[in-house]
Design an enzyme around this catalytic site. Structure first.
Site, PDB file in Angstrom:
ATOM      1  N   LYS A  62      29.121 -12.968   9.817  1.00 44.64           N
ATOM      2  CA  LYS A  62      29.724 -13.177  11.137  1.00 44.64           C
ATOM      3  C   LYS A  62      30.664 -14.377  11.147  1.00 44.64           C
ATOM      4  O   LYS A  62      31.656 -14.379  11.868  1.00 44.64           O
ATOM      5  CB  LYS A  62      28.637 -13.337  12.211  1.00 44.64           C
ATOM      6  CG  LYS A  62      27.986 -12.007  12.580  1.00 44.64           C
ATOM      7  CD  LYS A  62      27.394 -12.021  13.970  1.00 44.64           C
ATOM      8  CE  LYS A  62      26.835 -10.649  14.313  1.00 44.64           C
ATOM      9  NZ  LYS A  62      26.116 -10.614  15.575  1.00 44.64           N
TER      10      LYS A  62
ATOM     11  N   LYS B 196      27.797  -0.779   7.018  1.00 45.93           N
ATOM     12  CA  LYS B 196      26.911  -0.258   8.074  1.00 45.93           C
ATOM     13  C   LYS B 196      27.704   0.119   9.334  1.00 45.93           C
ATOM     14  O   LYS B 196      28.739  -0.473   9.626  1.00 45.93           O
ATOM     15  CB  LYS B 196      25.797  -1.265   8.396  1.00 45.93           C
ATOM     16  CG  LYS B 196      26.216  -2.399   9.258  1.00 45.93           C
ATOM     17  CD  LYS B 196      25.024  -3.124   9.898  1.00 45.93           C
ATOM     18  CE  LYS B 196      25.598  -4.181  10.838  1.00 45.93           C
ATOM     19  NZ  LYS B 196      24.712  -4.933  11.628  1.00 45.93           N
TER      20      LYS B 196
ATOM     21  N   LYS C 212      28.580  -1.633  16.217  1.00 48.96           N
ATOM     22  CA  LYS C 212      29.181  -1.594  17.563  1.00 48.96           C
ATOM     23  C   LYS C 212      30.574  -2.206  17.573  1.00 48.96           C
ATOM     24  O   LYS C 212      31.415  -1.828  18.351  1.00 48.96           O
ATOM     25  CB  LYS C 212      28.343  -2.451  18.523  1.00 48.96           C
ATOM     26  CG  LYS C 212      27.090  -1.835  19.062  1.00 48.96           C
ATOM     27  CD  LYS C 212      26.513  -2.764  20.151  1.00 48.96           C
ATOM     28  CE  LYS C 212      25.018  -2.680  20.242  1.00 48.96           C
ATOM     29  NZ  LYS C 212      24.294  -3.843  19.742  1.00 48.96           N
TER      30      LYS C 212
HETATM   31  P1  TYM Z   1      21.522  -5.650  17.108  1.00 46.16           P
HETATM   32  O1  TYM Z   1      21.833  -5.636  18.553  1.00 46.16           O
HETATM   33  O2  TYM Z   1      22.638  -5.975  16.159  1.00 46.16           O
HETATM   34  O3  TYM Z   1      20.919  -4.252  16.676  1.00 46.16           O
HETATM   35  C1  TYM Z   1      19.806  -3.683  17.339  1.00 46.16           C
HETATM   36  C2  TYM Z   1      18.955  -2.919  16.352  1.00 46.16           C
HETATM   37  O4  TYM Z   1      19.716  -1.884  15.733  1.00 46.16           O
HETATM   38  C3  TYM Z   1      19.587  -1.974  14.314  1.00 46.16           C
HETATM   39  N1  TYM Z   1      20.849  -1.508  13.700  1.00 46.16           N
HETATM   40  C4  TYM Z   1      20.922  -0.541  12.779  1.00 46.16           C
HETATM   41  N2  TYM Z   1      19.970   0.218  12.205  1.00 46.16           N
HETATM   42  C5  TYM Z   1      20.368   1.143  11.297  1.00 46.16           C
HETATM   43  N3  TYM Z   1      21.681   1.340  10.959  1.00 46.16           N
HETATM   44  C6  TYM Z   1      22.669   0.596  11.515  1.00 46.16           C
HETATM   45  N4  TYM Z   1      23.930   0.809  11.176  1.00 46.16           N
HETATM   46  C7  TYM Z   1      22.304  -0.401  12.470  1.00 46.16           C
HETATM   47  N5  TYM Z   1      23.016  -1.292  13.217  1.00 46.16           N
HETATM   48  C8  TYM Z   1      22.094  -1.971  13.960  1.00 46.16           C
HETATM   49  C9  TYM Z   1      19.334  -3.449  14.037  1.00 46.16           C
HETATM   50  O5  TYM Z   1      18.716  -3.637  12.788  1.00 46.16           O
HETATM   51  C10 TYM Z   1      18.437  -3.822  15.212  1.00 46.16           C
HETATM   52  O6  TYM Z   1      17.101  -3.500  14.938  1.00 46.16           O
HETATM   53  N6  TYM Z   1      19.254 -10.068  16.522  1.00 46.16           N
HETATM   54  C11 TYM Z   1      19.054  -8.684  16.904  1.00 46.16           C
HETATM   55  C12 TYM Z   1      18.467  -8.536  18.288  1.00 46.16           C
HETATM   56  C13 TYM Z   1      17.236  -9.351  18.486  1.00 46.16           C
HETATM   57  C14 TYM Z   1      15.948  -9.057  17.956  1.00 46.16           C
HETATM   58  C15 TYM Z   1      15.100 -10.119  18.427  1.00 46.16           C
HETATM   59  C16 TYM Z   1      15.421  -8.042  17.158  1.00 46.16           C
HETATM   60  C17 TYM Z   1      17.154 -10.499  19.192  1.00 46.16           C
HETATM   61  N7  TYM Z   1      15.869 -10.974  19.165  1.00 46.16           N
HETATM   62  C18 TYM Z   1      13.775 -10.189  18.053  1.00 46.16           C
HETATM   63  C19 TYM Z   1      14.070  -8.107  16.816  1.00 46.16           C
HETATM   64  C20 TYM Z   1      13.264  -9.162  17.243  1.00 46.16           C
HETATM   65  C21 TYM Z   1      20.387  -7.958  16.838  1.00 46.16           C
HETATM   66  O7  TYM Z   1      21.417  -8.574  16.866  1.00 46.16           O
HETATM   67  O8  TYM Z   1      20.271  -6.595  16.819  1.00 46.16           O
END
Ligand code: TYM
Length: 337
Positions: A117, A199, A202
């Protein structure tokens, strides 16, 4: 939320930075409702995490509510699980400060998402981007979560939360439950439809690379038809040499339940056109109930607000118990009320 130790607890979160992708769904959100009967579940819209990257305030507000509706549309039942907006529960930030004093600079420097990032947003390498995994550790540890269902890209952050918890427990005695990753067997890393070694994300600027959960049938079919594959014209699972086809097979597997072997047989001699069409159709059909439910929920703002407000209140009450426990252990004065 049930009392301590009644059942194991699950915590997860998602950033409200846009319509969820098929990656978010298959890697994480789709699995969340499936855990509700076995675990005490807490699901969070991580708006505080999302401001580590520049956000337009009006859009962030709108997307946060849409994220709430998407979580409920995925099947999360507010009578069984807590759903709330992170910034409406200030206990997380409180614990995050304390935990940051038990997290090493070197540990945070090794986080691959921070490296990615900061390369991508070179004009805004803010301190929050760096300390973000500490807030994520607080999100998890504050509920004494045993399991954290996430996609592969968040695995390293969950491991760091576990390391922080271990360090704290060693210093002050048993305080936090040590959390474990819960990554799905298939779908943990859904790849971009245009660059299948990257990957699905969004924030991808190429619209064709990403299936959004609210895309209509025409869009979904079009995106799958233009998915990048290879020139072999043979449907075979081989992540290394055929990342595009293997990615589509993973998606098809989740939506149809068919094994890779069955898929290979089904499309033997049929070529990529027929396969892509079938994958697209399985996704359109698979997302239909989600989309219908989403439209109902997003048009009932009062219901959404009620669920999220209750979720924030209940999660705050629980989370503050952990904050008080931690404050006591580290030596902060607390007067009896
Ligand atoms: P975020 O918002 O980037 O993504 C949310 C969830 O989606 C999964 N993910 C994917 N899984 C498979 N293939 C992909 N291409 C893909 N893109 C995203 C991510 O692994 C995630 O599980 N930091 C976290 C949010 C968060 C969180 C937490 C998660 C904040 N506090 C505490 C777990 C526990 C995040 O940015 O996810």
């Amino acid at each position: 939320m049930e009392k301590d130790n009644a059942r194991q607890r699950v915590l997860s979160g998602i950033q409200p930075t846009g319509t969820f992708t098929l990656g978010n769904y298959l890697g994480a959100v789709r699995n969340w409702p499936l855990l509700q009967n076995e675990y005490d579940c807490v699901y969070m819209i991580a708006d505080q995490h999302s401001i580590t990257v520049k956000q337009e305030p009006k859009l962030l507000r709108q997307r946060t509510l849409e994220a709430g509706a998407m979580l409920l549309a995925s099947g999360i039942d507010p009578d069984k699980s807590l759903v709330f907006i992170q910034s409406q529960n200030p206990a997380h930030s409180q614990l995050s400060w304390a935990l940051s004093c038990y997290t090493m600079f070197g540990e945070l420097s090794r986080m691959t998402q921070y490296k990615d990032k900061s390369a991508k947003h070179a004009d805004n390498i803010n301190a929050g981007l760096f300390t973000y995994p500490v807030l994520m550790a607080a999100d998890i540890l504050i509920y004494n979560a045993h399991k954290v269902p996430v996609g592969a890209d968040q695995k390293q952050h969950v491991e760091l939360a576990r390391d922080i918890a271990t360090r704290f427990n060693n210093l002050y005695g048993e305080t936090f439950v040590l959390p474990e990753n819960l990554n799905p067997k298939v779908g943990a890393k859904i790849m971009s439809l245009q660059e299948p070694t990257k990957k699905m994300s969004k924030s991808d600027t190429n619209e064709k690379a990403t299936i959004l959960l609210l895309d209509d049938e025409t869009k979904i079919m079009k995106k799958f038809k233009s998915a990048v594959t290879d020139s072999e014209n043979c449907v075979r699972y081989d992540v290394e040499n055929k990342p595009g086809i293997s990615n589509l097979m993973g998606i098809y597997n989740v939506f149809t339940g068919k094994s890779f072997e069955e898929i290979e047989k089904e499309f033997d001699g049929l070529g990529y056109g027929a396969f892509k069409e079938a994958v697209g159709t399985s996704v359109v059909e698979g997302l239909r109930p989600f989309q219908t439910k989403y439209n109902d929920i997003i048009s009932d703002k009062a219901y959404l607000q009620k669920v999220l407000t209750e979720g924030a209140e209940k999660s705050y009450a629980y989370a503050m118990r952990t904050v008080r426990k931690v404050y006591k252990k580290i030596g902060f004065v607390q007067f009896d009320k």
